[in-house]
Design an enzyme around this catalytic site. Sequence first.
Site, PDB file in Angstrom:
ATOM      1  N   LYS A  24      51.773  52.503  54.783  1.00 12.72           N
ATOM      2  CA  LYS A  24      52.698  53.541  54.310  1.00 12.72           C
ATOM      3  C   LYS A  24      52.387  53.927  52.866  1.00 12.72           C
ATOM      4  O   LYS A  24      52.350  55.107  52.512  1.00 12.72           O
ATOM      5  CB  LYS A  24      54.137  53.014  54.426  1.00 12.72           C
ATOM      6  CG  LYS A  24      55.141  53.783  53.623  1.00 12.72           C
ATOM      7  CD  LYS A  24      56.511  53.169  53.686  1.00 12.72           C
ATOM      8  CE  LYS A  24      56.863  52.233  52.574  1.00 12.72           C
ATOM      9  NZ  LYS A  24      57.047  52.841  51.255  1.00 12.72           N
ATOM     10  N   ASN A  25      52.157  52.929  52.017  1.00 12.15           N
ATOM     11  CA  ASN A  25      51.976  53.224  50.594  1.00 12.15           C
ATOM     12  C   ASN A  25      50.608  53.833  50.279  1.00 12.15           C
ATOM     13  O   ASN A  25      50.377  54.253  49.152  1.00 12.15           O
ATOM     14  CB  ASN A  25      52.187  51.962  49.739  1.00 12.15           C
ATOM     15  CG  ASN A  25      53.663  51.622  49.620  1.00 12.15           C
ATOM     16  OD1 ASN A  25      54.512  52.374  50.085  1.00 12.15           O
ATOM     17  ND2 ASN A  25      53.966  50.491  49.002  1.00 12.15           N
ATOM     18  N   CYS A  67      67.543  53.198  42.113  1.00 11.77           N
ATOM     19  CA  CYS A  67      67.602  52.865  43.529  1.00 11.77           C
ATOM     20  C   CYS A  67      68.047  51.416  43.612  1.00 11.77           C
ATOM     21  O   CYS A  67      68.214  50.754  42.587  1.00 11.77           O
ATOM     22  CB  CYS A  67      66.269  53.079  44.206  1.00 11.77           C
ATOM     23  SG  CYS A  67      65.037  51.907  43.699  1.00 11.77           S
ATOM     24  N   ARG A 121      63.626  51.900  37.896  1.00  9.28           N
ATOM     25  CA  ARG A 121      62.362  52.540  38.259  1.00  9.28           C
ATOM     26  C   ARG A 121      62.145  53.895  37.592  1.00  9.28           C
ATOM     27  O   ARG A 121      62.156  54.949  38.259  1.00  9.28           O
ATOM     28  CB  ARG A 121      62.256  52.661  39.781  1.00  9.28           C
ATOM     29  CG  ARG A 121      62.295  51.311  40.441  1.00  9.28           C
ATOM     30  CD  ARG A 121      62.261  51.395  41.939  1.00  9.28           C
ATOM     31  NE  ARG A 121      60.918  51.526  42.449  1.00  9.28           N
ATOM     32  CZ  ARG A 121      60.619  51.523  43.747  1.00  9.28           C
ATOM     33  NH1 ARG A 121      61.545  51.405  44.648  1.00  9.28           N
ATOM     34  NH2 ARG A 121      59.380  51.638  44.155  1.00  9.28           N
ATOM     35  N   ASP A 147      56.631  43.317  47.273  1.00 10.95           N
ATOM     36  CA  ASP A 147      57.084  43.811  48.576  1.00 10.95           C
ATOM     37  C   ASP A 147      57.113  42.726  49.657  1.00 10.95           C
ATOM     38  O   ASP A 147      57.526  42.994  50.788  1.00 10.95           O
ATOM     39  CB  ASP A 147      56.211  44.990  49.038  1.00 10.95           C
ATOM     40  CG  ASP A 147      56.547  46.270  48.281  1.00 10.95           C
ATOM     41  OD1 ASP A 147      57.538  46.286  47.531  1.00 10.95           O
ATOM     42  OD2 ASP A 147      55.809  47.262  48.442  1.00 10.95           O
ATOM     43  N   ARG A 162      62.111  53.055  57.578  1.00 12.16           N
ATOM     44  CA  ARG A 162      61.370  53.778  56.529  1.00 12.16           C
ATOM     45  C   ARG A 162      59.909  53.337  56.476  1.00 12.16           C
ATOM     46  O   ARG A 162      59.039  54.144  56.151  1.00 12.16           O
ATOM     47  CB  ARG A 162      62.008  53.519  55.154  1.00 12.16           C
ATOM     48  CG  ARG A 162      63.274  54.289  54.907  1.00 12.16           C
ATOM     49  CD  ARG A 162      63.684  54.172  53.460  1.00 12.16           C
ATOM     50  NE  ARG A 162      62.525  54.337  52.606  1.00 12.16           N
ATOM     51  CZ  ARG A 162      62.351  53.771  51.420  1.00 12.16           C
ATOM     52  NH1 ARG A 162      63.286  53.009  50.926  1.00 12.16           N
ATOM     53  NH2 ARG A 162      61.255  53.966  50.732  1.00 12.16           N
TER      54      ARG A 162
HETATM   55  C1  UD1 Z   1      54.983  51.157  44.353  1.00 10.36           C
HETATM   56  C2  UD1 Z   1      55.199  50.943  45.826  1.00 10.36           C
HETATM   57  C3  UD1 Z   1      56.312  49.933  46.064  1.00 10.36           C
HETATM   58  C4  UD1 Z   1      56.006  48.635  45.325  1.00 10.36           C
HETATM   59  C5  UD1 Z   1      55.683  48.921  43.864  1.00 10.36           C
HETATM   60  C6  UD1 Z   1      55.192  47.685  43.127  1.00 10.36           C
HETATM   61  C7  UD1 Z   1      54.581  53.093  46.754  1.00 10.36           C
HETATM   62  C8  UD1 Z   1      55.007  54.361  47.409  1.00 10.36           C
HETATM   63  N1  UD1 Z   1      55.553  52.244  46.425  1.00 10.36           N
HETATM   64  O1  UD1 Z   1      56.188  51.683  43.802  1.00 10.36           O
HETATM   65  O2  UD1 Z   1      56.395  49.676  47.468  1.00 10.36           O
HETATM   66  O3  UD1 Z   1      57.133  47.791  45.380  1.00 10.36           O
HETATM   67  O4  UD1 Z   1      54.649  49.909  43.751  1.00 10.36           O
HETATM   68  O5  UD1 Z   1      54.098  47.126  43.773  1.00 10.36           O
HETATM   69  O6  UD1 Z   1      53.400  52.851  46.572  1.00 10.36           O
HETATM   70  N2  UD1 Z   1      57.625  51.636  35.622  1.00 10.36           N
HETATM   71  C9  UD1 Z   1      58.013  52.125  34.404  1.00 10.36           C
HETATM   72  N3  UD1 Z   1      57.722  53.434  34.105  1.00 10.36           N
HETATM   73  C10 UD1 Z   1      57.047  54.249  34.980  1.00 10.36           C
HETATM   74  C11 UD1 Z   1      56.649  53.735  36.214  1.00 10.36           C
HETATM   75  C12 UD1 Z   1      56.947  52.406  36.520  1.00 10.36           C
HETATM   76  O7  UD1 Z   1      58.618  51.420  33.603  1.00 10.36           O
HETATM   77  O8  UD1 Z   1      56.799  55.414  34.641  1.00 10.36           O
HETATM   78  C13 UD1 Z   1      57.948  50.232  35.989  1.00 10.36           C
HETATM   79  C14 UD1 Z   1      58.861  50.108  37.187  1.00 10.36           C
HETATM   80  O9  UD1 Z   1      60.227  50.226  36.832  1.00 10.36           O
HETATM   81  C15 UD1 Z   1      58.498  48.723  37.699  1.00 10.36           C
HETATM   82  C16 UD1 Z   1      57.000  48.624  37.398  1.00 10.36           C
HETATM   83  O10 UD1 Z   1      56.738  49.597  36.395  1.00 10.36           O
HETATM   84  O11 UD1 Z   1      59.191  47.740  36.967  1.00 10.36           O
HETATM   85  C17 UD1 Z   1      56.092  48.879  38.569  1.00 10.36           C
HETATM   86  O12 UD1 Z   1      56.502  50.061  39.217  1.00 10.36           O
HETATM   87  P1  UD1 Z   1      55.496  50.998  40.014  1.00 10.36           P
HETATM   88  O13 UD1 Z   1      54.200  50.308  40.222  1.00 10.36           O
HETATM   89  O14 UD1 Z   1      55.470  52.344  39.379  1.00 10.36           O
HETATM   90  O15 UD1 Z   1      56.241  51.122  41.417  1.00 10.36           O
HETATM   91  P2  UD1 Z   1      56.167  52.376  42.366  1.00 10.36           P
HETATM   92  O16 UD1 Z   1      54.873  53.072  42.162  1.00 10.36           O
HETATM   93  O17 UD1 Z   1      57.429  53.164  42.274  1.00 10.36           O
END
Ligand code: UD1
Length: 418
Positions: free
Chosen positions: A22-23, A117, A122, A305, A397
């Site tokens: 999915k990701n 969420c 996030r 995850d 999902r």
């Molecule tokens: C993706 C995955 C999700 C997984 C996560 C971590 C997808 C669609 N989803 O989510 O299943 O749990 O990676 O492996 O691929 N952060 C910031 N600022 C930002 C972006 C992120 O502070 O601009 C922080 C987040 O709050 C979190 C950490 O960085 O604490 C990692 O988040 P991130 O890798 O961005 O998660 P997603 O990409 O949303």
Amino acid sequence: MDRIRIAGPCTLSGRVRVSGAKNAVLPEMAAMLMIDGPTRLTNVPDVHDVTTMIKVLGHLGMQDLELRDGVLTAAGCEPSEPEAPYDLVRKMRASILVLGPLLARLGRAKVSLPGGCAIGARPIDLHITALRQMGARIDIEHGYVVASGTRLRGAQIRFDKQTVTGTENIMMTASLADGRTVLRNCAQEPEVADLAAFLNACGARIEGAGGATVTIDGVDRLRGATHAVIPDRIEAGTFLMAAAATGGGITVEACRPDHLGAVIDTLRRCGVQLQEQGDAITVRPDGPLRAVDAKTLPYPEFPTDLQAQYMALMTRARGDARITETVFENRFMHVGELRRMGARIEVEGQTATVTGPAPLSGAPVMASDLRASACLIVAGLQAEGETMISRAYHIDRGYEHVVTKFRTLGARIERVRG
Ligand code: UD1
């Protein structure tokens, strides 16, 4: 709202095939916004997040997407609408992945801020900072990210923190920017590398994806291609943990054991007998489990995850397992539900200590997010009596045909409609 009923305990046995990740497919679908000509993705899971992304892309003017038998095709129509509205984005945070591609293709984008969420705040500040470094103008207005910039240029960007969708968003944008972009401290998840493989098949020039530094040389256009999505390592890990939790023996097929290194290593230290053969992993039924600590970190370490599913497994293991969540700040919502089933778990800050073995008993429980719902299935399979999981939509999902797959493995599990 559908529920999932499990009559436990059961011992899983047999073979199960893992679906596409999915990701990986979500960013690849977002990338279709930038591609000219027909595109074909294979090994696409039929899960709700994919359906939501089809709706998001449809709203943006790409009404030619079709998912049939695991193959997603797009005839190659261009996006005509730069706005991804709140109603769609709130259903799935990954909708933020359309921000970079829309900006790169149309020179403007308006995407609703995903907001908080269940598993934490996030934010998307790292996506925004990087796009600004490439020359985009970005304002936050009335809950929307409003971005513009007709000639984005390559830049030297260092992410303060590893972000999966952040790395993907900027990698996509940079593929159509002027000149070279170098991204440092990138997320190294296999899904990032798979997106790069897809983009390169479409004519992009990306090097190093899957490592900490990624170099992208912008090109004028991307053309359609065919690409097979990598297997879902989180689904595979969930089956391994479910088998171990029930003392069963199963073979997980069509997976990538090399994407599961930290998970396989942790399970082996618990005493789970695992054998890798090509693209399959076999779990052998074995004796008691030992409690082993785990700490979630970006890839290649233990994935956040799978943290919830691992916690359900650790209720069976002898001793204290300290499970530390470092990626998200609020990802222990399943603890309360596991406790209601008889688990002994203490939480202090970012660490949950599971003391086992604590035999679980079936109970009505509620899923709070996607991976928490998988955790409750792993718990329900090993529990004595009936477990009824409400809010089953969370699991739909991201897990394809989850009830059918567990039934094939001998679980007494069914979906209760309504
Ligand atoms: C993706 C995955 C999700 C997984 C996560 C971590 C997808 C669609 N989803 O989510 O299943 O749990 O990676 O492996 O691929 N952060 C910031 N600022 C930002 C972006 C992120 O502070 O601009 C922080 C987040 O709050 C979190 C950490 O960085 O604490 C990692 O988040 P991130 O890798 O961005 O998660 P997603 O990409 O949303």
